[in-house]
Design an enzyme around this catalytic site. Structure first.
Site, PDB file in Angstrom:
ATOM      1  N   GLY A  31      41.952  17.776 -56.576  1.00 53.65           N
ATOM      2  CA  GLY A  31      42.084  17.650 -58.019  1.00 53.65           C
ATOM      3  C   GLY A  31      43.233  16.761 -58.437  1.00 53.65           C
ATOM      4  O   GLY A  31      43.763  15.977 -57.650  1.00 53.65           O
ATOM      5  N   ALA A  32      43.632  16.873 -59.725  1.00 53.76           N
ATOM      6  CA  ALA A  32      44.613  15.957 -60.319  1.00 53.76           C
ATOM      7  C   ALA A  32      44.175  14.520 -60.043  1.00 53.76           C
ATOM      8  O   ALA A  32      44.932  13.704 -59.536  1.00 53.76           O
ATOM      9  CB  ALA A  32      46.018  16.233 -59.792  1.00 53.76           C
ATOM     10  N   LEU A  33      42.938  14.227 -60.390  1.00 52.69           N
ATOM     11  CA  LEU A  33      42.284  12.994 -59.970  1.00 52.69           C
ATOM     12  C   LEU A  33      42.868  11.763 -60.657  1.00 52.69           C
ATOM     13  O   LEU A  33      43.336  11.814 -61.785  1.00 52.69           O
ATOM     14  CB  LEU A  33      40.780  13.084 -60.250  1.00 52.69           C
ATOM     15  N   HIS A  37      41.085   8.430 -56.265  1.00 49.82           N
ATOM     16  CA  HIS A  37      39.913   9.277 -56.040  1.00 49.82           C
ATOM     17  C   HIS A  37      38.646   8.605 -56.568  1.00 49.82           C
ATOM     18  O   HIS A  37      37.586   8.663 -55.932  1.00 49.82           O
ATOM     19  CB  HIS A  37      40.091  10.629 -56.738  1.00 49.82           C
ATOM     20  N   GLN A  61      46.602  24.530 -46.112  1.00 45.46           N
ATOM     21  CA  GLN A  61      47.290  23.329 -45.655  1.00 45.46           C
ATOM     22  C   GLN A  61      48.698  23.206 -46.228  1.00 45.46           C
ATOM     23  O   GLN A  61      49.368  22.205 -46.002  1.00 45.46           O
ATOM     24  CB  GLN A  61      46.466  22.078 -45.968  1.00 45.46           C
ATOM     25  N   GLY A 147      40.497   8.402 -48.333  1.00 44.44           N
ATOM     26  CA  GLY A 147      41.398   7.292 -48.590  1.00 44.44           C
ATOM     27  C   GLY A 147      42.255   6.960 -47.385  1.00 44.44           C
ATOM     28  O   GLY A 147      42.700   7.843 -46.654  1.00 44.44           O
ATOM     29  N   GLU A 148      42.510   5.672 -47.189  1.00 41.52           N
ATOM     30  CA  GLU A 148      43.371   5.240 -46.093  1.00 41.52           C
ATOM     31  C   GLU A 148      44.842   5.507 -46.363  1.00 41.52           C
ATOM     32  O   GLU A 148      45.660   5.387 -45.451  1.00 41.52           O
ATOM     33  CB  GLU A 148      43.144   3.754 -45.810  1.00 41.52           C
ATOM     34  N   GLN A 153      45.588  11.744 -41.732  1.00 43.53           N
ATOM     35  CA  GLN A 153      44.526  12.683 -42.090  1.00 43.53           C
ATOM     36  C   GLN A 153      43.154  12.092 -41.791  1.00 43.53           C
ATOM     37  O   GLN A 153      42.262  12.788 -41.277  1.00 43.53           O
ATOM     38  CB  GLN A 153      44.616  13.046 -43.571  1.00 43.53           C
ATOM     39  N   ARG A 187      51.019  13.275 -56.767  1.00 40.82           N
ATOM     40  CA  ARG A 187      52.412  13.722 -56.852  1.00 40.82           C
ATOM     41  C   ARG A 187      53.317  12.720 -57.566  1.00 40.82           C
ATOM     42  O   ARG A 187      54.461  13.043 -57.869  1.00 40.82           O
ATOM     43  CB  ARG A 187      52.954  14.014 -55.455  1.00 40.82           C
TER      44      ARG A 187
END
Length: 287
Positions: A31-33, A37, A61, A147-148, A153, A187
């Site tokens: 979320g917090a797109l 995204h 996580q 996403g890169e 991840q 963030r």
């Protein structure tokens, strides 16, 4: 766009898409797109997939010292963004759906999960693998887009998918950046105005190091100088390193091919920023 909050609703919506002859792509998010995204959804649509996007802040996580409650949430805004981006299904599970009472199965990830972020955030990638495996089981996509920006991840998910023989094609999508080069992140909203002005130096330093590596064999010295420069500008650098892109092992000399990355993580105030750079992006930007 379908809104699914229960597993039967999700499964019915996915079945309808498949019955209509659609291939399914999946984009997992917390979320917090933002535009980063959206670029994942658009990349999937461009390959003629119908897209399922999940919005779920995954508690497994987050480490003991990481503030789960502080993670930004904006469900109404997220739904609006997904709808106008062309997403077919928004999957909005709750914690009990993802981790029902008695849930007792987890992951202990090795390989690409062990160093860098894995070393600094113990258990983080175990939680990522756990939730992604569950989401893949719920959605059963043909492909998934990541996403890169979170390069490690992406490699962990590729390893997970290969090891479990999951029939899901994993696609990496280039990092989306603000006009000044800062990698888009949920963030970033926590940066103060002063910190936000400094933050693009992280990417600029990656570019400078990347161009320096093109003419110098000494990766260790270049990365050491980059750390000193960033720390001198107010960052607290966790790492800045040249690695093999697929294995994430440190390397000393820039290879001729494309299987390398410059990676970094640094704290600026209370915000931890991650970024990385590969050959394709290096060629597009000047230091």
């Amino acid at each position: 766009m379908h809104l699914a909050r229960t597993l039967p609703t999700l499964q019915q919506a996915v079945h309808q898409l498949r019955h209509a002859g659609k291939r399914i792509a999946f984009v997992p998010t917390m979320g917090a797109l933002h535009e980063g995204h959206q670029s994942l959804v658009r990349a999937a649509i461009a390959q003629d997939y119908a897209v399922v996007t999940s919005v779920f802040v995954n508690p497994t996580q987050f480490g003991p010292s990481e503030d789960l409650a502080r993670y930004p949430r904006d469900e109404k805004g997220d739904i609006a963004i997904l709808e106008r981006t062309g997403c077919s299904i928004a999957w909005l599970p709750d914690v009990d759906t993802m981790y029902p009472p008695g849930d007792a199965t987890g992951f202990v990830m090795g390989g690409p999960a062990l160093g860098w972020e894995g070393a600094r955030r113990p258990g983080h990638f175990n939680g990522v693998a756990q939730v992604v495996a569950k989401l893949f089981g719920q959605v059963r996509p043909d492909a998934a887009f990541f996403g890169e920006k979170d390069w490690q991840q992406l490699q962990v998910i590729r390893r997970l998918t290969a090891d479990l023989l999951l029939p899901v094609a994993i696609h990496g999508v280039p990092t989306q950046r603000e006009e000044d080069g800062l990698a888009m992140s949920s963030r970033n909203r926590f940066l103060s105005p002063e910190e936000r002005a400094i933050a693009p130096l992280l990417f600029r330093t990656l570019l400078q190091a990347g161009h320096a590596l093109s003419s110098s064999p000494d990766a260790e010295e270049i990365c050491k100088n980059a750390i000193a420069a960033l720390n001198g500008q107010g960052f607290d650098v966790d790492y800045f390193a040249l690695i093999e892109g697929s294995s994430l092992s440190s390397i000393a000399i820039l290879p001729e091919g494309d299987d390398w990355r410059l990676i970094t993580a640094a704290r600026l105030g209370s915000v931890r920023l991650l970024d990385n750079l590969g050959r394709a992006e290096l060629a597009r930007f000047r230091a």
